[in-house]
Design a protein around this motif. Sequence first.
Motif, PDB file in Angstrom:
ATOM      1  N   THR A   1      37.846  58.142  35.016  1.00  0.00           N
ATOM      2  CA  THR A   1      38.437  57.152  35.911  1.00  0.00           C
ATOM      3  C   THR A   1      38.189  57.539  37.364  1.00  0.00           C
ATOM      4  O   THR A   1      38.137  58.725  37.699  1.00  0.00           O
ATOM      5  CB  THR A   1      39.957  57.035  35.693  1.00  0.00           C
ATOM      6  OG1 THR A   1      40.565  58.304  35.928  1.00  0.00           O
ATOM      7  CG2 THR A   1      40.262  56.579  34.288  1.00  0.00           C
TER       8      THR A   1
ATOM      9  N   LYS B   1      46.656  44.969  37.312  1.00  0.00           N
ATOM     10  CA  LYS B   1      47.147  45.439  36.018  1.00  0.00           C
ATOM     11  C   LYS B   1      46.632  44.506  34.938  1.00  0.00           C
ATOM     12  O   LYS B   1      46.850  43.294  34.995  1.00  0.00           O
ATOM     13  CB  LYS B   1      48.671  45.479  36.013  1.00  0.00           C
ATOM     14  CG  LYS B   1      49.259  46.037  34.729  1.00  0.00           C
ATOM     15  CD  LYS B   1      50.774  46.119  34.816  1.00  0.00           C
ATOM     16  CE  LYS B   1      51.360  46.632  33.512  1.00  0.00           C
ATOM     17  NZ  LYS B   1      52.831  46.715  33.552  1.00  0.00           N
TER      18      LYS B   1
ATOM     19  N   THR C   1      47.078  44.158  28.397  1.00  0.00           N
ATOM     20  CA  THR C   1      46.382  44.698  27.231  1.00  0.00           C
ATOM     21  C   THR C   1      46.645  43.912  25.956  1.00  0.00           C
ATOM     22  O   THR C   1      45.831  43.915  25.043  1.00  0.00           O
ATOM     23  CB  THR C   1      46.763  46.169  27.003  1.00  0.00           C
ATOM     24  OG1 THR C   1      48.195  46.277  26.967  1.00  0.00           O
ATOM     25  CG2 THR C   1      46.236  47.039  28.125  1.00  0.00           C
TER      26      THR C   1
ATOM     27  N   GLN D   1      34.871  52.202  28.156  1.00  0.00           N
ATOM     28  CA  GLN D   1      36.092  52.373  28.940  1.00  0.00           C
ATOM     29  C   GLN D   1      35.799  53.163  30.209  1.00  0.00           C
ATOM     30  O   GLN D   1      34.932  54.033  30.235  1.00  0.00           O
ATOM     31  CB  GLN D   1      37.134  53.108  28.092  1.00  0.00           C
ATOM     32  CG  GLN D   1      38.524  53.175  28.714  1.00  0.00           C
ATOM     33  CD  GLN D   1      39.505  53.837  27.770  1.00  0.00           C
ATOM     34  OE1 GLN D   1      39.179  54.167  26.645  1.00  0.00           O
ATOM     35  NE2 GLN D   1      40.729  54.028  28.249  1.00  0.00           N
ATOM     36  N   ASN D   2      36.537  52.851  31.274  1.00  0.00           N
ATOM     37  CA  ASN D   2      36.534  53.577  32.548  1.00  0.00           C
ATOM     38  C   ASN D   2      35.364  53.259  33.474  1.00  0.00           C
ATOM     39  O   ASN D   2      35.309  53.772  34.581  1.00  0.00           O
ATOM     40  CB  ASN D   2      36.573  55.106  32.346  1.00  0.00           C
ATOM     41  CG  ASN D   2      37.809  55.556  31.603  1.00  0.00           C
ATOM     42  OD1 ASN D   2      38.850  54.923  31.690  1.00  0.00           O
ATOM     43  ND2 ASN D   2      37.691  56.631  30.856  1.00  0.00           N
TER      44      ASN D   2
ATOM     45  N   ALA E   1      43.452  51.974  25.157  1.00  0.00           N
ATOM     46  CA  ALA E   1      44.763  51.608  25.666  1.00  0.00           C
ATOM     47  C   ALA E   1      45.524  50.770  24.635  1.00  0.00           C
ATOM     48  O   ALA E   1      44.937  50.013  23.863  1.00  0.00           O
ATOM     49  CB  ALA E   1      44.621  50.831  26.960  1.00  0.00           C
TER      50      ALA E   1
ATOM     51  N   ASP F   1      50.709  50.780  27.396  1.00  0.00           N
ATOM     52  CA  ASP F   1      50.110  51.479  28.523  1.00  0.00           C
ATOM     53  C   ASP F   1      50.006  50.572  29.741  1.00  0.00           C
ATOM     54  O   ASP F   1      49.862  49.356  29.625  1.00  0.00           O
ATOM     55  CB  ASP F   1      48.701  51.971  28.162  1.00  0.00           C
ATOM     56  CG  ASP F   1      48.726  53.098  27.148  1.00  0.00           C
ATOM     57  OD1 ASP F   1      49.648  53.919  27.200  1.00  0.00           O
ATOM     58  OD2 ASP F   1      47.811  53.140  26.304  1.00  0.00           O
TER      59      ASP F   1
ATOM     60  N   VAL G   1      47.466  49.633  32.225  1.00  0.00           N
ATOM     61  CA  VAL G   1      46.010  49.709  32.342  1.00  0.00           C
ATOM     62  C   VAL G   1      45.569  48.845  33.515  1.00  0.00           C
ATOM     63  O   VAL G   1      46.022  47.709  33.663  1.00  0.00           O
ATOM     64  CB  VAL G   1      45.330  49.231  31.037  1.00  0.00           C
ATOM     65  CG1 VAL G   1      43.807  49.275  31.184  1.00  0.00           C
ATOM     66  CG2 VAL G   1      45.758  50.105  29.874  1.00  0.00           C
ATOM     67  N   TYR G   2      44.680  49.377  34.331  1.00  0.00           N
ATOM     68  CA  TYR G   2      44.225  48.665  35.515  1.00  0.00           C
ATOM     69  C   TYR G   2      42.721  48.409  35.424  1.00  0.00           C
ATOM     70  O   TYR G   2      41.971  49.231  34.903  1.00  0.00           O
ATOM     71  CB  TYR G   2      44.593  49.460  36.779  1.00  0.00           C
ATOM     72  CG  TYR G   2      46.087  49.516  36.962  1.00  0.00           C
ATOM     73  CD1 TYR G   2      46.751  48.576  37.720  1.00  0.00           C
ATOM     74  CD2 TYR G   2      46.845  50.482  36.297  1.00  0.00           C
ATOM     75  CE1 TYR G   2      48.129  48.598  37.852  1.00  0.00           C
ATOM     76  CE2 TYR G   2      48.217  50.512  36.407  1.00  0.00           C
ATOM     77  CZ  TYR G   2      48.861  49.569  37.198  1.00  0.00           C
ATOM     78  OH  TYR G   2      50.222  49.592  37.296  1.00  0.00           O
ATOM     79  N   HIS G   3      42.322  47.280  35.961  1.00  0.00           N
ATOM     80  CA  HIS G   3      40.959  46.796  35.753  1.00  0.00           C
ATOM     81  C   HIS G   3      40.367  46.281  37.066  1.00  0.00           C
ATOM     82  O   HIS G   3      41.056  45.660  37.876  1.00  0.00           O
ATOM     83  CB  HIS G   3      40.995  45.670  34.712  1.00  0.00           C
ATOM     84  CG  HIS G   3      39.657  45.118  34.350  1.00  0.00           C
ATOM     85  ND1 HIS G   3      38.613  45.904  33.916  1.00  0.00           N
ATOM     86  CD2 HIS G   3      39.178  43.833  34.345  1.00  0.00           C
ATOM     87  CE1 HIS G   3      37.564  45.143  33.661  1.00  0.00           C
ATOM     88  NE2 HIS G   3      37.889  43.884  33.922  1.00  0.00           N
TER      89      HIS G   3
ATOM     90  N   GLU H   1      41.183  52.701  34.663  1.00  0.00           N
ATOM     91  CA  GLU H   1      40.341  51.494  34.568  1.00  0.00           C
ATOM     92  C   GLU H   1      40.329  50.987  33.147  1.00  0.00           C
ATOM     93  O   GLU H   1      40.292  51.723  32.206  1.00  0.00           O
ATOM     94  CB  GLU H   1      38.925  51.820  35.003  1.00  0.00           C
ATOM     95  CG  GLU H   1      38.870  52.295  36.440  1.00  0.00           C
ATOM     96  CD  GLU H   1      37.518  52.828  36.741  1.00  0.00           C
ATOM     97  OE1 GLU H   1      36.532  52.092  36.657  1.00  0.00           O
ATOM     98  OE2 GLU H   1      37.401  53.997  37.080  1.00  0.00           O
TER      99      GLU H   1
END
Length: 314
Positions: A7, A54, A57, A86-87, A157, A161, A163-165, A314
């Motif tokens: 990340t 955010k 998910t 991911q990430n 995730a 969780d 989780v940010y994108h 991410e």
Amino acid sequence: MSGGWTTIESDAGVFTHLIEKLGVKDVQFEELLTLEPDELRQLGKLYGVIFLFKYPTGEKRSDTPKDGSFDREAANDLFFAAQTIQNACGTQALLSVLLNKDGEVDIGKELREFKEFAGEFPPELRGETLSNSDLIREVHNSFARSSPFVDETTRAATEDDDVYHFIAYTSVNNKLYELDGLQPAPISHGDCKVSEFPDKVIPVLQRRIGRYPATEIRFNLLACVQDLRIRARELGDEEALEEQESKRNEWLWENALRRHNFVGFVGELLKGVVKDKLAQGPDAYNKWIEDAKAKSKKRAEDRRKQGGSGDDIE
């Protein structure tokens, strides 16, 4: 694939130096503090924006986006890659802007060759190609915070969780596009000349933020712009130029700190403090321990009262 993706932070200094290491010239990122078109216009030549939010998910993918419309043919005319790992979304978002501004921006030899190689692929294969690029992955990972406790391959995730994108918005072929690798296609938000981008993108961002509860404030917006030192030199504005150079030096220092592992240093410092307290006698040492426990308990209680916050990933 040789290794995972770590990340990275949504930070103007991180993103600016990341693209420079990839060979991009005369481009930087600036954090935006308001959702005002004038703030974007004041930055001069604007290529796009990167939005961090955010990610819900538990939300299922729909055939129709909540705003705008899927333009499934657009992937033939612009660079759009599916996110397959991911990430990687931070770097993928900034590349979504820059690779669609090739010609306006000098993206450098490596990224131009990558675009030429992957450009004819469908979005899924473009995403796989990006994820497997050793150069892009290594540069991306070089801006991760150093930590001996985090593995670069993390679990998927869950709904529990935070989780940010990252996603990108830019004007391509006089259309405003939302480029999100987790969506099946680019999302069109209508006609948009480059000069209209500040006025057209802000309402789109406001509608997206409006879909969240009023208590949700964890958003971040970065503008991708021409290096602000160029305009300062052109205008002969020495004060602005000095301010930008000072900012670059701060970014270099902050990025150096991110790469450094301070665990050894902290361990030695703690040993020295404990040794000093023990030298003062058992009463002083025990009082120090009890005071520290009380402070830690109070901080934990304060965090619970505030509702806490998850780490940005991410």
